[in-house]
Design a protein around this motif. Structure first.
Motif, short mmCIF file in Angstrom:
data_model
loop_
_atom_site.label_atom_id
_atom_site.label_comp_id
_atom_site.label_asym_id
_atom_site.label_seq_id
_atom_site.Cartn_x
_atom_site.Cartn_y
_atom_site.Cartn_z
N ILE A 3 -4.84 -3.80 10.39
CA ILE A 3 -6.25 -3.41 10.48
C ILE A 3 -6.48 -2.15 9.67
CG2 ILE A 3 -8.14 -2.74 12.01
CD1 ILE A 3 -6.57 -3.77 14.34
N VAL A 4 -5.53 -1.21 9.80
CA VAL A 4 -5.74 0.10 9.19
C VAL A 4 -4.42 0.63 8.65
CG1 VAL A 4 -5.47 1.26 11.43
CG2 VAL A 4 -6.66 2.43 9.60
N PHE A 5 -4.50 1.34 7.53
CA PHE A 5 -3.35 1.99 6.92
C PHE A 5 -3.77 3.40 6.52
CE2 PHE A 5 -1.08 3.27 3.07
CZ PHE A 5 0.24 3.12 3.44
N VAL A 6 -3.03 4.38 7.00
CA VAL A 6 -3.29 5.77 6.64
C VAL A 6 -2.01 6.36 6.08
CG1 VAL A 6 -3.71 8.08 7.57
CG2 VAL A 6 -5.15 6.19 8.29
N ALA A 7 -2.07 7.01 4.95
CA ALA A 7 -0.90 7.70 4.41
C ALA A 7 -1.31 9.08 3.90
CB ALA A 7 -0.28 6.89 3.27
N LEU A 57 -2.67 18.97 1.59
CA LEU A 57 -2.20 17.63 1.25
C LEU A 57 -2.22 17.44 -0.26
CD1 LEU A 57 -4.27 15.63 3.91
CD2 LEU A 57 -1.91 16.45 4.12
N THR A 58 -1.24 16.71 -0.75
CA THR A 58 -1.22 16.44 -2.19
C THR A 58 -1.79 15.05 -2.50
OG1 THR A 58 1.06 15.68 -1.99
CG2 THR A 58 0.73 17.97 -2.64
N ALA A 59 -1.81 14.16 -1.51
CA ALA A 59 -2.43 12.84 -1.69
C ALA A 59 -2.79 12.27 -0.32
CB ALA A 59 -1.49 11.89 -2.43
N LEU A 60 -3.74 11.34 -0.33
CA LEU A 60 -4.24 10.78 0.93
C LEU A 60 -4.75 9.37 0.66
CD1 LEU A 60 -6.87 12.80 3.01
CD2 LEU A 60 -7.12 10.38 2.60
N CYS A 61 -4.46 8.45 1.58
CA CYS A 61 -4.93 7.08 1.42
C CYS A 61 -5.38 6.53 2.77
CB CYS A 61 -3.79 6.20 0.86
SG CYS A 61 -4.20 4.45 0.79
N VAL A 80 3.88 10.58 5.11
CA VAL A 80 3.77 9.93 6.41
C VAL A 80 2.80 8.78 6.27
CG1 VAL A 80 2.80 10.18 8.74
CG2 VAL A 80 4.34 11.93 7.86
N SER A 81 3.14 7.61 6.84
CA SER A 81 2.18 6.52 6.84
C SER A 81 2.10 5.90 8.22
CB SER A 81 2.56 5.45 5.81
OG SER A 81 3.57 4.61 6.32
N PHE A 82 0.92 5.38 8.54
CA PHE A 82 0.69 4.69 9.81
C PHE A 82 0.00 3.37 9.51
CE2 PHE A 82 -2.21 3.35 13.11
CZ PHE A 82 -1.41 3.36 14.24
N THR A 83 0.47 2.30 10.16
CA THR A 83 -0.20 1.01 10.04
C THR A 83 -0.61 0.55 11.44
OG1 THR A 83 1.29 0.46 8.22
CG2 THR A 83 0.02 -1.35 9.17
N ALA A 90 0.85 -1.20 0.00
CA ALA A 90 0.00 0.00 0.00
C ALA A 90 0.88 1.25 0.00
CB ALA A 90 -0.93 -0.01 1.21
N LEU A 91 1.96 1.21 0.80
CA LEU A 91 2.86 2.37 0.87
C LEU A 91 3.59 2.58 -0.46
CD1 LEU A 91 4.13 4.69 2.37
CD2 LEU A 91 5.81 3.09 3.33
N ALA A 92 4.03 1.48 -1.08
CA ALA A 92 4.73 1.60 -2.36
C ALA A 92 3.81 2.22 -3.41
CB ALA A 92 5.22 0.23 -2.81
N GLN A 93 2.55 1.77 -3.44
CA GLN A 93 1.59 2.33 -4.40
C GLN A 93 1.33 3.80 -4.12
OE1 GLN A 93 -1.88 -0.19 -4.25
NE2 GLN A 93 -0.73 -1.98 -4.97
N PHE A 94 1.25 4.12 -2.81
CA PHE A 94 0.98 5.51 -2.43
C PHE A 94 2.15 6.41 -2.84
CE2 PHE A 94 0.89 9.07 0.62
CZ PHE A 94 -0.38 9.55 0.33
#
Lengths: 154, 82
Positions: free
Chosen positions: A93-97, A75-79, A31-34, A16-20
């Motif tokens: 459970i959750v991924f936020v970037a 923000l320029t992108a959000l996931c 920034v990403s959080f898992t 998910a992070l690589a795609q983001f």
């Protein structure tokens, strides 16, 4: 553009992070959080976690929180990826970037979105331990974390 | 008839995740529904808790909110993911 997904199967936070990162090309900060299923809780060893959503409320609520984050930070992108269904310890459970020109906006927006997801997103969680099944509700600390964002101008 | 949905721990309390119910004439809003259903099922207040919110036709509503035949009404215990 926002990428918001509710998944009923396991996902890889690394993928998910690589795609983001590919989608957010040009940003100065990502920034990403898992969030992962913990192997232990107050009731003992956790053998499973079940998450239930209520479509379409869950999706519209998360989309509104994402819109709010974009209004507050540049923000320029959000996931946001969130699991439902049956999980085991170690599962994501959750991924936020978040991506932005500079780090502060990305850090704060990710923190804000996680506080939303913990206390207001429309999910219910049931934990299985040797003592049986228990529905888990947000902790008082989770609500206190969420309140940090209610001050005007933050 | 209305469709009633239960989520989270309320599924266990009610013994199902959804059911169709004919509302008595006395039930005209969410307050009346909470009181009537809680008494009818002898739940000792499980549906009266203020932290349990109600969605009517897939939107969380300020209460009391009018309900009528054909509505889909969901009982939502405190939410939280992550």
């Amino acid at each position: 553009m926002d990428n918001i997904q509710i998944l009923d199967t396991a996902f890889s936070a690394a993928e998910a992070l690589a795609q983001f990162e590919a989608r957010a090309a040009g940003a100065g900060a990502i920034v990403s959080f898992t969030g992962l299923v913990r192997p232990k809780s107050q009731a003992g060893e956790v053998t499973g976690l079940y998450l239930q959503a209520y479509s379409p409320l869950t999706e519209t609520g998360i989309a509104a929180a994402a819109k709010d984050a974009r209004r507050r930070w540049n923000l320029t992108a959000l996931c946001i990826i969130h699991r439902v269904g049956d999980m085991v310890p170690g599962d994501a459970i959750v991924f936020v970037a978040t991506a932005s020109a500079h780090r502060r906006a990305a850090f704060e927006a990710a923190d804000f979105l996680m506080d939303y997801l913990k206390t207001e997103a429309v999910f219910w969680k049931k934990e299985t331990t040797p003592k049986g099944e228990t529905w888990i509700e947000p902790r008082l600390e989770d609500y206190a974390d969420r309140k940090r964002w209610s001050k005007a101008g933050t | 008839m209305v469709e009633i949905l239960y989520f989270g721990r309320l599924m266990d309390v009610m013994g199902c995740s959804q059911e169709r119910i004919a509302l008595p004439d006395s039930v005209r809003d969410t307050d009346g529904l909470r009181r009537w259903l809680d008494a009818e099922r002898i739940l000792s207040g499980a549906l009266l808790e203020p932290t349990v919110r109600i969605a009517v036709n897939d939107a969380i509503v300020p209460e009391p909110f009018a309900v009528s035949d054909g509505d889909s009404i969901a009982f939502l215990p405190p939410v939280g993911g992550g």
